[in-house]
Design a protein around this motif. Structure first.
Motif, PDB file in Angstrom:
ATOM      1  N   ARG A 217       2.328   6.553  -6.964  1.00  0.00           N
ATOM      2  CA  ARG A 217       1.239   7.072  -7.468  1.00  0.00           C
ATOM      3  C   ARG A 217       1.218   8.917  -7.391  1.00  0.00           C
ATOM      4  NH1 ARG A 217      -2.893   7.114 -10.522  1.00  0.00           N
ATOM      5  NH2 ARG A 217      -5.167   7.969  -9.855  1.00  0.00           N
ATOM      6  N   TYR A 218       1.662   9.273  -6.245  1.00  0.00           N
ATOM      7  CA  TYR A 218       1.495  10.699  -5.851  1.00  0.00           C
ATOM      8  C   TYR A 218       3.076  11.254  -5.780  1.00  0.00           C
ATOM      9  CZ  TYR A 218      -3.388   9.461  -4.789  1.00  0.00           C
ATOM     10  OH  TYR A 218      -4.828   9.060  -4.908  1.00  0.00           O
ATOM     11  N   GLN A 219       3.962  10.550  -5.843  1.00  0.00           N
ATOM     12  CA  GLN A 219       5.459  11.087  -5.849  1.00  0.00           C
ATOM     13  C   GLN A 219       5.340  12.064  -4.533  1.00  0.00           C
ATOM     14  OE1 GLN A 219       7.690  10.356  -8.183  1.00  0.00           O
ATOM     15  NE2 GLN A 219       6.044   8.926  -8.447  1.00  0.00           N
ATOM     16  N   ALA A 220       4.628  11.526  -3.367  1.00  0.00           N
ATOM     17  CA  ALA A 220       4.981  12.113  -2.314  1.00  0.00           C
ATOM     18  C   ALA A 220       6.514  12.097  -1.483  1.00  0.00           C
ATOM     19  CB  ALA A 220       3.987  11.515  -1.050  1.00  0.00           C
ATOM     20  N   LYS A 221       6.672  12.765  -0.623  1.00  0.00           N
ATOM     21  CA  LYS A 221       8.084  12.736   0.013  1.00  0.00           C
ATOM     22  C   LYS A 221       7.836  11.977   1.376  1.00  0.00           C
ATOM     23  CE  LYS A 221       9.979  16.842  -2.306  1.00  0.00           C
ATOM     24  NZ  LYS A 221      10.433  18.138  -1.892  1.00  0.00           N
ATOM     25  N   ARG A 222       6.639  12.262   2.014  1.00  0.00           N
ATOM     26  CA  ARG A 222       6.379  11.876   3.468  1.00  0.00           C
ATOM     27  C   ARG A 222       4.830  11.163   3.411  1.00  0.00           C
ATOM     28  NH1 ARG A 222       8.066  15.113   8.138  1.00  0.00           N
ATOM     29  NH2 ARG A 222       6.310  16.470   7.652  1.00  0.00           N
ATOM     30  N   ILE A 223       4.544  10.015   3.966  1.00  0.00           N
ATOM     31  CA  ILE A 223       3.280   9.620   4.092  1.00  0.00           C
ATOM     32  C   ILE A 223       2.710   9.876   5.871  1.00  0.00           C
ATOM     33  CG2 ILE A 223       1.643   7.680   3.988  1.00  0.00           C
ATOM     34  CD1 ILE A 223       2.891   6.816   1.535  1.00  0.00           C
ATOM     35  N   ILE A 224       1.618  10.306   5.924  1.00  0.00           N
ATOM     36  CA  ILE A 224       1.282  10.617   7.319  1.00  0.00           C
ATOM     37  C   ILE A 224       0.185   9.611   7.762  1.00  0.00           C
ATOM     38  CG2 ILE A 224       0.587  12.269   8.999  1.00  0.00           C
ATOM     39  CD1 ILE A 224       3.192  12.861   7.527  1.00  0.00           C
TER      40      ILE A 224
ATOM     41  N   ILE B  59      -1.471  -3.835  16.010  1.00  0.00           N
ATOM     42  CA  ILE B  59      -0.965  -4.341  15.020  1.00  0.00           C
ATOM     43  C   ILE B  59      -0.514  -3.585  13.854  1.00  0.00           C
ATOM     44  CG2 ILE B  59      -1.615  -6.177  13.168  1.00  0.00           C
ATOM     45  CD1 ILE B  59      -3.742  -7.230  14.852  1.00  0.00           C
ATOM     46  N   VAL B  60      -1.237  -2.527  13.440  1.00  0.00           N
ATOM     47  CA  VAL B  60      -0.876  -1.599  12.296  1.00  0.00           C
ATOM     48  C   VAL B  60       0.274  -0.674  12.753  1.00  0.00           C
ATOM     49  CG1 VAL B  60      -1.790   0.205  10.922  1.00  0.00           C
ATOM     50  CG2 VAL B  60      -3.145  -1.798  11.300  1.00  0.00           C
ATOM     51  N   ILE B  61       0.244  -0.333  14.154  1.00  0.00           N
ATOM     52  CA  ILE B  61       1.286   0.750  14.388  1.00  0.00           C
ATOM     53  C   ILE B  61       2.881   0.080  14.442  1.00  0.00           C
ATOM     54  CG2 ILE B  61       2.039   2.016  16.439  1.00  0.00           C
ATOM     55  CD1 ILE B  61      -0.735   2.757  17.084  1.00  0.00           C
ATOM     56  N   PRO B  62       2.961  -1.186  15.015  1.00  0.00           N
ATOM     57  CA  PRO B  62       4.119  -1.772  14.765  1.00  0.00           C
ATOM     58  C   PRO B  62       4.480  -2.260  13.518  1.00  0.00           C
ATOM     59  CG  PRO B  62       3.111  -2.738  16.704  1.00  0.00           C
ATOM     60  CD  PRO B  62       2.007  -1.965  15.796  1.00  0.00           C
ATOM     61  N   ILE B  63       3.757  -2.228  12.541  1.00  0.00           N
ATOM     62  CA  ILE B  63       4.093  -2.666  11.056  1.00  0.00           C
ATOM     63  C   ILE B  63       4.398  -1.434  10.387  1.00  0.00           C
ATOM     64  CG2 ILE B  63       2.999  -3.155   8.854  1.00  0.00           C
ATOM     65  CD1 ILE B  63       1.257  -5.258  10.085  1.00  0.00           C
ATOM     66  N   LEU B  64       3.701  -0.189  10.788  1.00  0.00           N
ATOM     67  CA  LEU B  64       4.203   1.130  10.278  1.00  0.00           C
ATOM     68  C   LEU B  64       5.524   1.668  10.895  1.00  0.00           C
ATOM     69  CD1 LEU B  64       0.826   3.200  10.519  1.00  0.00           C
ATOM     70  CD2 LEU B  64       1.940   2.175   8.485  1.00  0.00           C
ATOM     71  N   LYS B  65       5.934   1.272  11.920  1.00  0.00           N
ATOM     72  CA  LYS B  65       7.223   1.394  12.456  1.00  0.00           C
ATOM     73  C   LYS B  65       8.173   0.578  11.730  1.00  0.00           C
ATOM     74  CE  LYS B  65       7.703   1.982  16.826  1.00  0.00           C
ATOM     75  NZ  LYS B  65       7.694   1.947  18.194  1.00  0.00           N
ATOM     76  N   GLN B  66       7.848  -0.764  11.491  1.00  0.00           N
ATOM     77  CA  GLN B  66       8.708  -1.557  10.645  1.00  0.00           C
ATOM     78  C   GLN B  66       9.064  -1.119   9.314  1.00  0.00           C
ATOM     79  OE1 GLN B  66       7.544  -5.735  11.376  1.00  0.00           O
ATOM     80  NE2 GLN B  66       9.272  -6.534  10.224  1.00  0.00           N
ATOM     81  N   VAL B  67       8.045  -0.460   8.764  1.00  0.00           N
ATOM     82  CA  VAL B  67       8.373  -0.073   7.059  1.00  0.00           C
ATOM     83  C   VAL B  67       9.042   1.441   7.268  1.00  0.00           C
ATOM     84  CG1 VAL B  67       6.794  -1.519   6.493  1.00  0.00           C
ATOM     85  CG2 VAL B  67       6.069   0.911   6.860  1.00  0.00           C
TER      86      VAL B  67
ATOM     87  N   MET C 207       0.944  -1.258  -0.024  1.00  0.00           N
ATOM     88  CA  MET C 207      -0.102  -0.002  -0.002  1.00  0.00           C
ATOM     89  C   MET C 207       0.704   1.352   0.121  1.00  0.00           C
ATOM     90  SD  MET C 207      -3.355  -0.821   2.451  1.00  0.00           S
ATOM     91  CE  MET C 207      -2.612  -2.026   3.488  1.00  0.00           C
ATOM     92  N   ILE C 208       1.812   1.229   0.890  1.00  0.00           N
ATOM     93  CA  ILE C 208       2.814   2.414   0.920  1.00  0.00           C
ATOM     94  C   ILE C 208       3.599   2.507  -0.415  1.00  0.00           C
ATOM     95  CG2 ILE C 208       4.692   3.416   2.222  1.00  0.00           C
ATOM     96  CD1 ILE C 208       3.529   2.210   4.840  1.00  0.00           C
ATOM     97  N   TYR C 209       4.053   1.506  -0.900  1.00  0.00           N
ATOM     98  CA  TYR C 209       4.892   1.441  -2.065  1.00  0.00           C
ATOM     99  C   TYR C 209       3.863   2.314  -3.351  1.00  0.00           C
ATOM    100  CZ  TYR C 209       7.873   0.115  -6.024  1.00  0.00           C
ATOM    101  OH  TYR C 209       8.844  -0.036  -7.069  1.00  0.00           O
TER     102      TYR C 209
ATOM    103  N   GLY D 290       6.017   8.847   7.912  1.00  0.00           N
ATOM    104  CA  GLY D 290       7.068   7.902   7.304  1.00  0.00           C
ATOM    105  C   GLY D 290       7.691   8.522   6.142  1.00  0.00           C
ATOM    106  N   ALA D 291       8.939   8.856   5.952  1.00  0.00           N
ATOM    107  CA  ALA D 291       9.721   9.486   4.759  1.00  0.00           C
ATOM    108  C   ALA D 291       9.943   8.369   3.913  1.00  0.00           C
ATOM    109  CB  ALA D 291      11.103  10.089   5.222  1.00  0.00           C
TER     110      ALA D 291
END
Length: 212
Positions: free
Chosen positions: A137-144, A153-161, A130-132, A181-182
């Motif tokens: 698609r948006y050429q973003a620099k950071r995703i918030i 579950i989701v918070i540890p995964i977001l930190k892992q990526v 999803m993040i990739y 996430g930069a």
């Protein structure tokens, strides 16, 4: 909307594991029953609070499709629909009041439907995909992201990526964790874990200018 190719497809290799993913724009008619099922799941309802009647949810989906400040997508994992993804404009959202927003920021909400996929292996693969997709698609620099602080579950995964937890925020009654996430940190997390990702086809449709 130009629908010459309304689907983005990518593959991901994680060691011996190879998976395929696709993303397409949310469709009001096609997806309301799917979202109705997901929103009423026990692992989703407490966080999204959209366990509504079919009529109420249909209205919510219609507004989501028509909204100019966000784009919604249905994602598949090895051919099966499994997730709902929202990209949104930071400057049109209350989240901008809670952190030092920068040029190139993109907001994100995500939902993994089938409960059995919320594990360290499949959940991680899905969030990576999803993040990739969003960065591409948006050429973003950071995703918030601002997941509910109770989401263990989701918070540890977001930190892992590559996401950085900036701490708790009270987002209009929602007790959330602010995750930033930069792109560089995300790409480093892929390299460090020997994850190879390839975008096979890109979505050739008009898109909102969500990144400013």
């Amino acid at each position: 909307m130009n629908d010459s190719n309304p689907i983005a497809q990518l593959t991901m290799k994680e060691g011996a594991k190879e998976s395929s993913f696709s993303f397409r724009p949310l469709d009001e008619e096609k997806d309301v029953e799917l979202l109705y099922d997901w929103m009423h799941q026990k692992h989703i309802a407490p966080f999204w609070k959209l366990d509504l009647s079919m009529g109420e949810l249909r209205s919510w989906v219609r507004k989501s499709v028509e909204a100019e400040h966000k784009d919604g997508y249905i994602g598949t994992y090895n051919g099966k629909p499994v997730c709902y993804l929202i990209a949104y404009a930071i400057d049109k959202d209350p989240i901008q009041d809670y952190y030092d927003d920068q040029h190139g920021d993109l907001g994100m909400h995500l939902l993994i439907g089938p409960r059995h996929l919320l594990n360290k292996e499949d959940g991680l693969s899905l969030v990576r995909a999803m993040i990739y997709f969003l960065f591409d698609r948006y050429q973003a620099k950071r995703i918030i992201g601002e997941p509910d602080r109770r989401n263990r579950i989701v918070i540890p995964i977001l930190k892992q990526v590559g996401g950085e937890n900036l701490g708790p925020i009270d987002l209009h009654g929602k007790q959330a964790a602010l995750i930033v996430g930069a792109k560089e940190a995300f790409e480093k997390s892929l390299r460090d874990n020997d994850v190879e990702t390839e975008m096979l086809t890109r979505m050739r449709t008009s898109k909102s200018e969500l990144v400013v």
